[in-house]
Write a protein that holds these residues in place. Structure first.
Motif, PDB file in Angstrom:
ATOM      1  N   GLU B 310      41.111  50.848  39.573  1.00  0.00           N
ATOM      2  CA  GLU B 310      42.058  49.771  39.240  1.00  0.00           C
ATOM      3  C   GLU B 310      41.492  48.873  38.140  1.00  0.00           C
ATOM      4  OE1 GLU B 310      41.391  47.002  43.101  1.00  0.00           O
ATOM      5  OE2 GLU B 310      42.077  46.074  41.279  1.00  0.00           O
ATOM      6  N   VAL B 311      40.171  48.732  38.098  1.00  0.00           N
ATOM      7  CA  VAL B 311      39.548  47.934  37.037  1.00  0.00           C
ATOM      8  C   VAL B 311      39.706  48.653  35.699  1.00  0.00           C
ATOM      9  CG1 VAL B 311      37.337  47.081  36.139  1.00  0.00           C
ATOM     10  CG2 VAL B 311      37.913  46.756  38.548  1.00  0.00           C
ATOM     11  N   ARG B 332      48.897  50.283  44.545  1.00  0.00           N
ATOM     12  CA  ARG B 332      48.385  48.983  44.947  1.00  0.00           C
ATOM     13  C   ARG B 332      47.717  49.033  46.321  1.00  0.00           C
ATOM     14  NH1 ARG B 332      50.374  44.455  42.180  1.00  0.00           N
ATOM     15  NH2 ARG B 332      51.347  45.154  40.286  1.00  0.00           N
ATOM     16  N   LYS B 334      45.254  50.911  49.450  1.00  0.00           N
ATOM     17  CA  LYS B 334      44.108  51.794  49.613  1.00  0.00           C
ATOM     18  C   LYS B 334      44.530  53.176  50.093  1.00  0.00           C
ATOM     19  CE  LYS B 334      40.633  48.325  49.803  1.00  0.00           C
ATOM     20  NZ  LYS B 334      39.462  47.739  50.381  1.00  0.00           N
TER      21      LYS B 334
END
Lengths: 387, 388
Positions: B310-311, B332, B334
């Motif tokens: 996500e980063v 969005r 896990k």
């Protein structure tokens, strides 16, 4: 309508008592401003007069304003026994609406000695009237379900059981502090507890976008909003910290990065504190909770602050902190899955017992003065009014 | 912004959208109405049905229009709720949430679920899958092309093995395939695949959102009621605009398929080769191991542990590239790690994975720029890790 407000610790103050009381009155006024409240101080009590439509808003404010230990909706009557009796009956009727039956006692106080009946006589006369009119109510002077207070002062004040307040001291009497707020469970609790001791809080959040998500900032804003009531309004300073974090990541040995980042945050927050006239920093650290919260780690991370660092959670277990977070309504927001620190800045094996001199040397060698100053120059301010 | 998230949704094909909009304005009547305008609208939908049937090699009467792939999958899974007796459902652990979650819900209705993980590389072993099917099995679900890894699943072999098995316990097992990432891009033949149902979607091809396809080789008991549209399989007034757009998108793909396909292969090869040379990069499969035919040329998964996926998505977004982590439908949460961890990857790979998906409009220069940006953005973190 009227509310009679009881203060706790303030009443023990000596020469400064007026200052504390004024602050409390001012805080309640600020929070209820849209409803044009009238507040008067009299013999350790605060009387709030406010429009009827503001009943729920008033109760919400009084139950969360620090300095208040209790409050009750009161009837203010003329100092005539018939008027007092009518007011007392009203209290009993309100009680019976929800409970159906119960026990009661009358707690009467007469500070105006010109009133024809003594405190005891007031209680006796009115108690007899209640028993006659409401057979479902019986007297119990030790553990009553309902205590009807009758206070004969400049006028007659009648009120029932009422509700509790949060206690503590009015926000602002202890000066101003800078809260290092992450999106986690601990720091909002820490800010809340310091506000309870009278500290006016300003929050600082260190944003490392794109390594942390915009949603993490959104979460922090929600937390600040939740704190804005008890804190009587607060500023949130968002410091864009990515360049500082990258400078540390580029220049420091991996195991030291977390501690150096914390130290840079303390440095930055204390500089902001200097600009804002703050007296201290506040963190959510709890001894030995994580590697950066050992005594050795905190000795170093706190050393870059020019202000004392208050850590109200230092001796609390995580469970105790969680309990308070749930009570103050921040927990559900804190556990949302948006991290406030990216793993790319976290070492696999962080230092637990860092060498103080070595860490200071590392910090000085990073030359963070420029990036930290730049992050302060570019910080954003968001004002959250007292809700 | 360079768009590399085609598997989430393809950029709309402008002329198709304009034509679909004009058609919807002209043929506004309810296709169920018996008057002239209603019949004209009906005719339009039936033509689209014929096109869809043609692309799958089936009769138009087996094609049903839905609101999208998710609805198509849900219709098949929820049909089991009408069964009096339970049974078992076998599905891969890499299914899209629109199959995986409704299947999970069946547990509450007494069904037994069996999940079969994919092997290394994200491909399910047909023997292992078939072994999970027994005389209690009422439905087996295997997707055709995985939406996160691009791995093509051996649906044909799996259905053949199931058909062999079902002759032993003399009952039919319904085989369903989610073909959302394959429909239109491959020349599919339902009979050849040996399946009973297939789901597809229009917006993955550049058509409008709001049109999906459900192929049913045999009738299902449908839970939703309230209209006779689409033979009662999907009650509700048809979305003519989206259905018409879907038809046009299929036609466009059919015309350009060979060209678009081979260009995508070249770009995939280029990206994977460039990325494989970057420090710290991990790929689901190496580009040179001869497995090219096992993967969609339009979807790639790459990973740079320890940088969270996500980063990297945010970092690349700021550099002007739109990519995603796993499935866009659930990126969005896990839960999105499920597909990768069930595809034989370790947690570090899954946590750091990003999906790069390309399409007909993707240029070579886009891919080159993307690889360059990826290199410069990951260098700091990967370099440090290696020195440690």
């Amino acid at each position: 309508m009227f509310f009679l407000i009881r203060v706790g610790e303030i009443s023990l103050k000596g020469g400064n008592r007026g200052y504390f009381e004024d602050k409390l009155v001012r805080n309640i006024k600020r929070r209820l401003r849209p409803f044009k409240p009238k507040l008067t101080l009299s013999k350790g009590r605060v009387l709030l007069e406010i429009q009827d439509a503001a009943e729920n808003a008033s109760m919400g404010v009084l139950s969360t304003t620090f300095g208040i230990v209790g409050y009750a909706k009161a009837t203010v009557a003329e100092k005539r026994i018939d008027d007092v009796r009518t007011a007392v009956f009203h209290e009993v009727e309100c009680f019976l609406e929800t409970r159906g039956q119960g026990t009661f006692k009358i707690a009467a106080r007469r500070s105006d000695k010109s009133f024809p009946l003594t405190s005891h006589e007031i209680a006796e006369a009115i108690g007899d009237d209640i028993r006659a009119r409401f057979p479902e109510m019986t007297v119990d002077v030790h553990h009553p379900d309902l205590v009807v207070h009758v206070e004969i002062r400049d006028r007659a004040y009648v009120y029932g059981n009422g509700a509790g307040g949060p206690g503590g001291l009015p926000v602002g009497v202890a000066g101003r502090g800078i809260l290092l707020l992450s999106g986690g469970i601990d720091s909002p609790v820490s800010g809340y507890l310091m506000a309870k001791r009278g500290l006016a809080i300003e929050a600082v959040y260190f944003h490392t976008y794109p390594y942390t998500a915009e949603e993490a900032l959104g979460k922090v804003k929600t937390l600040v909003e939740k704190l804005s009531g008890p804190c009587c309004g607060l500023n949130l300073y968002v410091v864009h910290f990515t360049e500082v974090a990258l400078a540390i990541r580029r220049g420091a040995p991996r195991p030291q990065t977390t501690l150096l980042m914390r130290a840079a945050m303390m440095d930055c927050a204390s500089r902001i504190g200097g600009l804002r006239g703050a007296l201290c920093l506040v963190t959510g650290e709890s001894l030995s909770q994580v590697a950066s919260q050992t005594a050795q780690s905190m000795r170093f991370t706190g050393s870059t602050s020019r202000l004392p660092v208050f850590r109200p959670l230092i001796a609390l277990d995580k469970e105790e902190i969680v309990t308070t977070a749930k009570k103050i309504g921040t927990y559900e927001t804190s556990i949302l899955p948006f991290e406030d620190c990216c793993t790319v800045f976290s070492p696999e094996k962080p230092l637990i017992r860092p060498d103080f001199a070595l860490m200071q040397h590392s910090y000085a060698g990073l030359g963070l003065d420029g990036p930290v100053s730049a992050s302060i120059a570019g910080m954003e301010r968001f004002w959250y009014p007292p809700a | 912004m360079i768009y590399l998230d085609w598997a989430a949704t393809a950029p709309p094909i402008p002329d198709i959208h304009v034509e679909a909009c004009e058609t919807a304005l002209e043929l506004f009547a309810n296709p169920s109405s018996v008057h002239g305008p209603g019949k004209a609208a009906r005719e339009c939908i039936e033509q689209a049905r014929e096109t869809c049937a043609g692309t799958l090699g089936v009769a138009p009467s087996n094609i049903f229009f839905t609101a999208g792939g998710t609805e198509s999958n849900n219709i098949v899974l929820s049909s089991l709720l009408a069964r009096k007796a339970g049974g078992s459902v076998v599905l891969t652990g890499i299914e899209h949430p629109s199959v995986y979650e409704p299947a999970n819900a069946l547990k509450h209705a007494g069904f037994v679920l069996r999940h079969v993980k994919a092997g290394p590389g994200g491909i399910v072993d047909p023997e292992r899958f078939a072994a999970a099917v027994d005389d209690t099995t009422v439905l087996a679900a295997v997707m055709l092309v995985n939406n996160e890894t691009g791995a093509i699943q051996p649906v044909k072999t799996i259905s053949r093995l199931i058909r062999e098995k079902e002759s032993l316990f003399s009952r039919h097992v319904h085989v369903h395939t989610d073909a959302v990432q394959a429909f239109g891009k491959w020349k599919l033949r339902c009979a050849d695949l040996g399946i009973d149902s297939l789901s597809a979607s229009g917006h993955k091809l550049g058509g409008p959102r709001g049109a999906g396809v459900l192929y049913l080789g045999r009738p299902l008991t449908v839970v939703h009621r309230g209209g006779e549209q689409e033979g009662g399989v999907r009650p509700g007034t048809e979305n003519l605009q989206a259905i018409f757009g879907l038809q046009r998108a299929i036609e466009r793909w059919e015309a350009e398929r060979e060209k678009w396909f081979s260009r995508a292969r070249e770009l995939r090869r280029f990206i994977l080769e460039r990325v494989s040379r970057l420090g710290g990069a991990r790929l689901l499969v190496q580009p040179d191991n001869g497995s090219e035919d096992d993967y969609s040329p339009f979807i790639m998964t790459i990973s740079f542990p320890p940088i969270p996926g996500e980063v990297l998505v945010r970092v690349m977004n700021d550099r002007g590239f739109a990519v995603s982590t796993g499935s866009a439908c659930s990126s969005r949460g896990k839960k999105s790690l499920r597909v990768l961890t069930n595809s034989g990857t370790d947690d570090a790979f899954a946590q750091s994975a990003i999906r790069v998906s390309i399409g007909p409009e993707t240029k070579h220069s886009d891919c080159e720029a993307f690889c360059g940006a990826l290199e410069s953005e990951t260098r700091l973190f990967i370099g440090k890790m290696e020195r440690r």
